[in-house]
Each structure stands twice: as C-alpha cells, then as structure tokens.
Design an enzyme around this catalytic site. Structure first.
Site, mmCIF file in Angstrom:
data_model
loop_
_atom_site.group_PDB
_atom_site.id
_atom_site.type_symbol
_atom_site.label_atom_id
_atom_site.label_comp_id
_atom_site.label_asym_id
_atom_site.label_seq_id
_atom_site.Cartn_x
_atom_site.Cartn_y
_atom_site.Cartn_z
ATOM 1 N N GLU A 291 3.265 21.866 23.051
ATOM 2 C CA GLU A 291 2.077 22.573 23.566
ATOM 3 C C GLU A 291 0.831 21.663 22.843
ATOM 4 O OE1 GLU A 291 -1.103 24.677 24.894
ATOM 5 O OE2 GLU A 291 1.220 24.539 25.381
ATOM 6 N N LEU A 292 1.212 21.234 21.565
ATOM 7 C CA LEU A 292 0.044 20.314 20.649
ATOM 8 C C LEU A 292 -0.381 19.367 21.401
ATOM 9 C CD1 LEU A 292 -1.967 20.157 18.380
ATOM 10 C CD2 LEU A 292 -0.043 19.041 17.230
ATOM 11 N N ALA B 137 6.191 14.651 22.515
ATOM 12 C CA ALA B 137 5.188 14.434 23.592
ATOM 13 C C ALA B 137 5.106 15.656 24.598
ATOM 14 C CB ALA B 137 5.223 13.106 24.338
ATOM 15 N N HIS C 91 -7.570 23.371 4.574
ATOM 16 C CA HIS C 91 -9.005 23.378 5.220
ATOM 17 C C HIS C 91 -9.859 23.834 4.057
ATOM 18 C CE1 HIS C 91 -12.294 23.918 7.686
ATOM 19 N NE2 HIS C 91 -12.430 25.173 7.218
ATOM 20 N N ARG D 196 -23.495 26.322 9.826
ATOM 21 C CA ARG D 196 -22.489 27.237 10.727
ATOM 22 C C ARG D 196 -21.894 26.099 11.723
ATOM 23 N NH1 ARG D 196 -26.329 31.487 12.642
ATOM 24 N NH2 ARG D 196 -25.725 32.362 10.945
ATOM 25 N N ARG E 45 12.754 14.686 23.534
ATOM 26 C CA ARG E 45 14.406 14.799 24.041
ATOM 27 C C ARG E 45 14.707 15.043 25.349
ATOM 28 N NH1 ARG E 45 16.698 17.977 18.736
ATOM 29 N NH2 ARG E 45 16.789 16.216 17.278
ATOM 30 N N LEU F 175 -10.564 19.932 9.838
ATOM 31 C CA LEU F 175 -11.629 18.903 9.011
ATOM 32 C C LEU F 175 -12.188 18.149 9.801
ATOM 33 C CD1 LEU F 175 -9.065 18.553 5.728
ATOM 34 C CD2 LEU F 175 -11.209 19.921 6.103
ATOM 35 N N GLY F 176 -11.581 18.037 11.227
ATOM 36 C CA GLY F 176 -12.395 17.120 12.189
ATOM 37 C C GLY F 176 -13.678 17.857 12.745
ATOM 38 N N ARG F 177 -13.915 19.056 12.381
ATOM 39 C CA ARG F 177 -14.952 19.685 12.782
ATOM 40 C C ARG F 177 -16.270 18.990 12.588
ATOM 41 N NH1 ARG F 177 -13.957 23.323 16.886
ATOM 42 N NH2 ARG F 177 -15.946 24.439 16.578
#
Length: 590
Positions: A128-129, A125, A352, A478, A158, A293-295
């Site tokens: 960075e992501l 948690a 992708h 696009r 941790r 793939l969520g685009r």
C-alpha cells in the site's frame, strides 16, 4: 601507420594486421557498423576502437573514448583511408546498420555523456505504501524534472507479475499537478516505460541476484548510482538489507538505502538493528525516513530561525515562555499508517515530535551541510531530561455504540500522549516544551506555538482586559488545516478611546503562493537523491531519543502508568490540562 591518442602512441601496419579466417566474420560485423551515416568519421572511429578494445583487450585505447573529439583532422583522414583498405567494400542498408549499431552498443558501449544513471529500487513494490505514496512521489519528481533523464525504477516483491502488470497498478495512482498539466499523458507514458518489475520469490538471495542482473543490463557500463527503498515489514528488514548489501550494490557510483519507521521497538532492539545495518552499510548510506518530517512546516523551521534577524535574537529562555507542539488527528485519518502495533510513543513521539523539538531548539549549525545540522540536533536530544511518569499523560479513546473504531487499537496501546519536556542547557533552561498528540480528537491539527514572555512593567496592563494570557505575543507555525505563519501582536482597536486587542498578522500560504504544495515523500526522496540527510535520523540521534523515552516505556511494561479514557471527538484526557497548569502553561485552544 601511427596513431596518437592523447599521450598514447599506437603503431601497426597493414602487413602486421593479418586477419585470420576465424576473425573475418567479427571484422565484417564491425565494418558494417562503420558504414552507417555515410562518412561519419566519429562513428567509425568509435566502433573500430570498441571492436579492437573488446577483441584484443588493448588497454591504451581506453583513453580514446574520451578523446574522440580531439583527434587531429589529418590523422582522421589517414585513418579513414586505412579503414577503407582494411575492410572490404561491403554495403548494408540503413536499417541493417541501425540494427548492428544497436547490438554493438548494447554489448560493449554505453553513452555516458548525460552523467551517471540512477536506479531507484522499491522493495515491497506491491504494498500500500509503495502504490499510494512512493511511486506517485517518484512520478511527481520525474514530471517536474528533478529526476535525471537516464533514471530507471525497479519494483521488487514476491508476487508473480510482469513489467506491464506493475505499470498497470502504478498508472492508476499517478496524477499531474493541478497547476502544471502540460504533456501529462506523455510524461506518464515515459515514466511507466522506465519502470520494471522483478519477482523476487521467497528466496531473497536469488531474487536480489536477479534484480542486480537486470539493473546492470539496463545501466550498461556507464556510471550508476542506486537508491534502495525498503518498504517492508520490520521482521523482513534485516534479511532484505543483508541481501542487498551482498548482491546489489553498484561498484560504479554511490548506494543509499531508505528505511521506514519505526526504527526498533525499544532502545535494545533499536541498538541491535542499528549495529546490524552498520555491519553492511556506512552511516552516510542509511536514510531513516519519517514522512511527517518532510512537511513544509518542518522544512521551514530553520529558515525562519536563521534567515530572519527578527526571530533569532529572541530564540532563548530570555524571551520565550514556553513552546507547544500539537499534532492531533480526527477519525478521518486512518491510524494504521502511524501505529501498526508500535503505538503512539514509538511511532510518533520518538521520531517526529523529538526531531521537531531538536530543529526548534538547536544551536546555529556551522553550515547547511546535513552532518553539521545533525550534530546540533543530537546535542539537543542529549540535553532533554529523561521523562518521568509525573511528566506524562497517556490516554485512549473509547467509542460509543454505532461509532466505527479501528480494531487495531482495541488493545492497551495508548492513542494519546501529552508531556512536558525540559532541555537542560544554557539557552533553554526552565522553558517547558509541551507536547500533545492523539487520535480521535476534535480537530485535525498540526502546529507549533512559540509563546513569548509578558512585557515587563507593561504600562498598558489595565487596557488589555481581564484575560491577560490572551495578550501574549505568539509565533504560530501551522501545517494543518491551512498552512500558515501567524504572529500574534497587541494593537489599538480603531476608534475613540484606548482599547487593546490581540490580533494575528497572517501569512496564509494558499493566498500568498498560487501553487500545489508537494507531498512530503517528494521532499524526502529528493533529499535522498541530493544526499541531503539533515531530516533523517542518524544512529546517535536514534539512541538519544530512546534514552528520553525508555523510563516511560519501562513503566508502561510494568503497568505502572494508567491510561485515561476520553470520548471520541473530544479535546482529549482532562489530565493534560492539569499537566500544563502544573508547568505554568495554558494550552491554547482555538
């Protein structure tokens, strides 16, 4: 006295209900709870039932929880009198009653009238992501009403932190939509109030046990579903997944686990990873996430194909000459989130690009169910020829003095990949799918170009001009820089004489739709919550993709494929243009 709850009959009398001394205090507590709200009979029934259930483990009364609203009025009156004689006339203030009721409900009653609760656990948690993508996406879903009201979000890592420390970190990353600002501050406050932190220490077994205990405390006895997002390094993945499987899966609902790419380093490591995960989780529980793939571009591929009669009949080798998939990044995009030591083939192409081609080329599924779509995608992947060195161009950018070059890419890992792929089936036989993706190029671009064949016997051939290729009909999808759907057609230039021009019919999203496009993580997280897995790679898709790329990876390991250097900010290696020409295709450059 006789009580009838649904089909269950329970009989007892005052004389048989003797209160031993050691039970009086417990009964007095229950009687205090019964006095809240004046003559609220429903509340009194509920607390009495729960006390009896807890103390005597009286199983038939279990049906009472869902039958409260159907109790006969005469029976209610009779029991109300019985309650009055059963308990003493002890009175408590409303404040005391609320306290007692709260204590009672937290110990053995949870109102599940709002449906199952949802716990979302972010492992890693403080990374960075999680900070930049996962928590902001979860808040966006919460703000827009896509998370259930009784959701709880748990951060696990941790670091020695508290709930408030995590909330402070998250708060700085949360924003409300530009076009949707109402009650933003209140929503952020409410979201943070549902966020908790667990310090897992360095022993994941005990850490996951602490996590499970806190989840159970907050979920209570209601139905509960859980989503585990593993935002952890690859080397820690199996250890964390194993501990979650043993000690944190709910028995009162479904469990789903989200895994970040890359999904292995090669075919063998990917197979081992898959087998280890399948020993702990079912296939339907595993969601392999690729944020690209969520685009919206990807989400729209199947809609354009299967919901528009104008496109579907043309979607084959009979009318399509070639398809180009282009993903280029300039240096403004930090490469770390893509490469991370796994380089462009294992990170971008394997997931992708091949998934995009599968969605483009698959046969119509029998339904929109995720498994039906994945069945068709895997057929396409299994039909793609294995790549050979002659089909591929690998490149690496070189930086001149004074230019900032990412040090993580100073090794031999390629930063550019171009290839010609062929699908050996009846629909696509002989149609080249050209792929071009790289870093440090001239433009930041993500698009798919479907080029159609020339019109047979075109009577306007002489009117089109010398550049006949520019007169090709195209469907352009696009995503970057401006999301759009473009159709290139030939038309007459206004005025005297007959002159043809190639023009674009333009659907520019920012002009058509006055709304902020959600982040890709929002799309994919919502799909996980809904159980929609069509954009997540199944194990057999994973294996099929590795089969396509393994020959190239083997040749790279043997140093049999050289890297072509290209200048930063250029169009990429010159070899890519020779590759396209060899396959009878011309890259379309703006």
């Amino acid at each position: 006295m006789s009580l009838s709850f649904s089909s269950t009959s329970v009989s007892f009398s005052k004389s048989s209900f003797t209160r031993p001394i050691h039970l009086r205090n417990r009964i007095n507590v229950a009687s205090k709870s019964l006095n809240v709200g004046g003559d609220s009979l429903c509340q009194r029934f509920r607390v009495l039932k729960l006390w009896i259930l807890e103390r005597f483990n009286f199983e038939p009364i279990m049906q009472f929880k869902r039958s409260t609203n159907h109790v006969n009025n005469n029976l209610g009156s009779e029991l109300s009198n019985e309650i009055g004689s059963l308990f003493s006339d002890e009175k408590v203030t409303s404040m005391e009653s609320s306290s007692v009721l709260k204590t009672s409900s937290s110990s053995f009653f949870v109102d599940d009238s709002r449906g199952p609760s949802l716990s979302i656990i972010v492992i890693g948690a403080t990374g960075e992501l999680a900070r930049s993508k996962i928590f902001p996406a979860l808040f966006a879903l919460y703000y827009s009403g896509f998370l259930p009201e009784n959701v709880a979000i748990f951060g696990y890592s941790r670091k020695n932190m508290t709930d408030e420390d995590l909330r402070s970190i998250i708060a700085s990353t949360l924003t409300c939509r530009v076009d949707h600002q109402q009650n933003c501050g209140d929503k952020i406050h409410a979201f943070l109030g549902r966020t908790y932190y667990i310090n897992g220490g360095y022993d994941n077994i005990s850490g996951i046990s602490l996590l499970n205990a806190q989840m159970e405390q907050i979920e209570g006895r209601s139905k509960a579903n859980r989503i585990f997002y593993l935002s952890v390094p690859q080397e820690a993945l199996l250890d964390v997944a194993s501990c979650l499987a043993r000690g944190a899966q709910t028995q009162k609902g479904w469990n789903r686990i989200i895994i970040e790419k890359p999904f292995g380093f090669d075919a063998l490591s990917s197979h081992r990873l898959t087998q280890s995960l399948l020993l702990k989780f079912e296939e339907k529980q595993i969601y392999r996430i690729d944020h690209l793939l969520g685009r919206n571009l990807i989400e729209n591929l199947t809609v354009l194909r299967f919901a528009n009669l104008v496109f579907e009949p043309l979607w084959s080798r009979n009318y399509i000459d070639n398809i180009q998939v282009i993903l280029s990044e300039d240096l403004a995009v930090h490469p770390g989130r893509y490469f991370s030591g796994y380089e462009i083939i294992r990170d971008i192409i394997h997931s992708h690009v091949l998934q995009t081609i599968a969605l483009l080329a698959m046969e119509p599924p029998i339904s929109l169910d995720g498994e039906d779509i994945r069945n068709e995608k895997v057929k396409v992947l299994r039909s793609i020829r294995e790549l050979k060195p002659k089909d591929v161009i690998l490149g690496k950018y070189k930086g001149s003095s004074g230019q900032k070059v990412d040090v993580s890419l100073n090794g031999l890992a390629p930063t550019y990949f171009a290839a010609a792929l062929y699908i050996d089936n009846a629909r696509w036989d002989g149609v080249p799918f050209l792929v071009k993706t790289g870093l440090g190029l001239m433009n930041h671009k993500m698009e798919i170009r479907i080029q159609f064949r020339h019109v047979p016997g075109n009577v306007y051939h002489e009117k089109i001009g010398h550049n006949f290729d520019r007169a090709t009909n195209e469907l352009i999808l696009r995503d970057v820089p401006d999301e759009a759907i473009l159709v290139r057609v030939n038309n007459k230039v206004p005025g005297l004489g007959l002159k043809l021009d190639s023009s674009e019919l333009n659907l520019l999203y920012k002009d058509k739709y006055n709304m902020e496009v959600p982040d890709s993580y929002e799309h994919l997280l919502l799909d996980v919550i809904d159980g929609d897995n069509h954009l997540f790679m199944r194990s057999d898709e994973l294996a099929a993709a590795w089969n396509i790329l393994t020959p190239i990876l083997n040749e790279m390991d043997k140093d049999n494929i050289s890297l072509e250097l290209y200048e930063l900010g250029s169009r990429g290696p010159v070899g890519a243009y020779y590759l396209s020409a060899k396959n009878g295709v011309r890259w379309v450059e703006d």
